[in-house]
Enzyme design. Structure first.
Site, PDB file in Angstrom:
ATOM      1  N   LYS A  10       0.804  -1.225   0.000  1.00 28.10           N
ATOM      2  CA  LYS A  10       0.000   0.000   0.000  1.00 28.10           C
ATOM      3  C   LYS A  10       0.835   1.272   0.000  1.00 28.10           C
ATOM      4  CE  LYS A  10      -4.124  -1.965   2.165  1.00 28.10           C
ATOM      5  NZ  LYS A  10      -5.111  -1.836   3.253  1.00 28.10           N
ATOM      6  N   ASP A  69     -10.026   2.479   1.585  1.00 29.38           N
ATOM      7  CA  ASP A  69     -10.128   1.902   2.932  1.00 29.38           C
ATOM      8  C   ASP A  69     -10.864   2.848   3.876  1.00 29.38           C
ATOM      9  OD1 ASP A  69      -8.868  -0.524   2.473  1.00 29.38           O
ATOM     10  OD2 ASP A  69      -6.877   0.223   3.015  1.00 29.38           O
TER      11      ASP A  69
END
Length: 286
Positions: free
Chosen positions: A67, A107
């Protein structure tokens, strides 16, 4: 030509993202294939270079440990991902050498929707367990819920850089404390977000069970296998509401499907229902 998307990470064989995405594309009638590809941080640059020349790519879902590294592999970062420095979504806006790859973070939306749908209060007294990339998204999500400060508990207080950076970029007050002090804070929290690996919070669960006090707060445990986790079971036994990471995964995937298809009806109740069925997630109001 069939279009393509994939989830990248290492390891990746356990991922439920293919089931979620394929269920959504089937319901939408979108001709997009979606697979899981094992990519390490070391092999990521070569992989991203290879896909630039391959036609048909619509997007990538990005999971651990990629990420943060993915920020270096895209042409532009948009939205809250600019502040967090963490990407879990790459959208291919056009193809070929001149094509643009744009990074986003869904997210945050996944956490916000999972918590709101579980009845989390606005402006909660909030605790985050862990200080990495998912914790950074949790900090941003808590600010969106109205929290003015967040207490972050980590094993090593010198290794919470991503959570600290997120709070700094969002101008949000943060305190970072040793995880050995977390249980007392959990007892009085409205919202707890555990970003710890599976079973890492088992010791805290035993302490929580020993407290014997009730709670009406919400615990989101981003780990979803095994489920219920021990800390989720301990929280629920005290009267609290628990949310599995599977629900966060579901709601962040909804946003990815919207990006990859360009269709707002990806967030319809009908699409969410088939995604829930695909992974056994509970249905809540979206």
């Amino acid at each position: 030509m069939s279009l393509r998307a994939a989830v990248l990470g290492h390891p990746i064989s356990h991922s439920k993202s293919p089931a979620l995405h394929m269920a959504a594309y089937a319901k939408l009638g979108a001709d997009i294939g979606y697979t899981a590809i094992d990519v390490t941080e070391e092999s990521l640059p070569a992989f991203m270079e290879s896909v630039r020349a391959e036609p048909g790519w619509r997007g990538l879902s990005v999971t651990m440990p990629l990420k943060k590294a993915m920020v270096r592999e895209v042409d532009e970062v948009r939205g809250v991902a600019q502040v967090l420095g963490v990407i879990n979504t790459v959208v291919f806006e056009s193809e070929g050498e001149s094509g643009r790859r744009v990074g986003y973070n869904t997210d945050v939306a996944g956490i916000v929707n999972a918590l709101r749908n579980a009845g989390a209060v606005e402006a909660p007294a909030a605790v985050v367990l862990g200080g990495g990339g998912t914790a950074a998204a949790a900090v941003a999500a808590l600010q969106e819920l109205g929290a003015r400060s967040v207490a972050v508990y980590v094993r090593d207080t010198g290794r919470a850089a991503e959570a600290r950076a997120a709070a700094s970029g969002l101008a949000m007050e943060i305190t970072v404390r040793p995880i050995s002090e977390a249980v007392a804070a959990l007892a009085g929290a409205d919202v707890v977000i555990s970003t710890l690996p599976p079973r890492a919070a088992d010791g805290m669960a035993a302490e929580l069970e020993a407290l014997g006090t009730a709670t009406d707060g919400v615990l989101l445990d981003v780990a979803y296998d095994p489920w219920p986790s021990r800390i989720a079971a301990a929280w629920e036994s005290r009267g609290g509401t628990v949310v599995a990471g599977l629900e966060m995964l579901l709601y962040q995937a909804v946003e990815q499907v919207r990006y990859f298809t360009g269709r707002d009806d990806a967030a319809s109740a009908e699409v969410i229902d088939v995604m829930c069925d695909a992974v056994g997630a509970p249905r809540r109001v979206y």
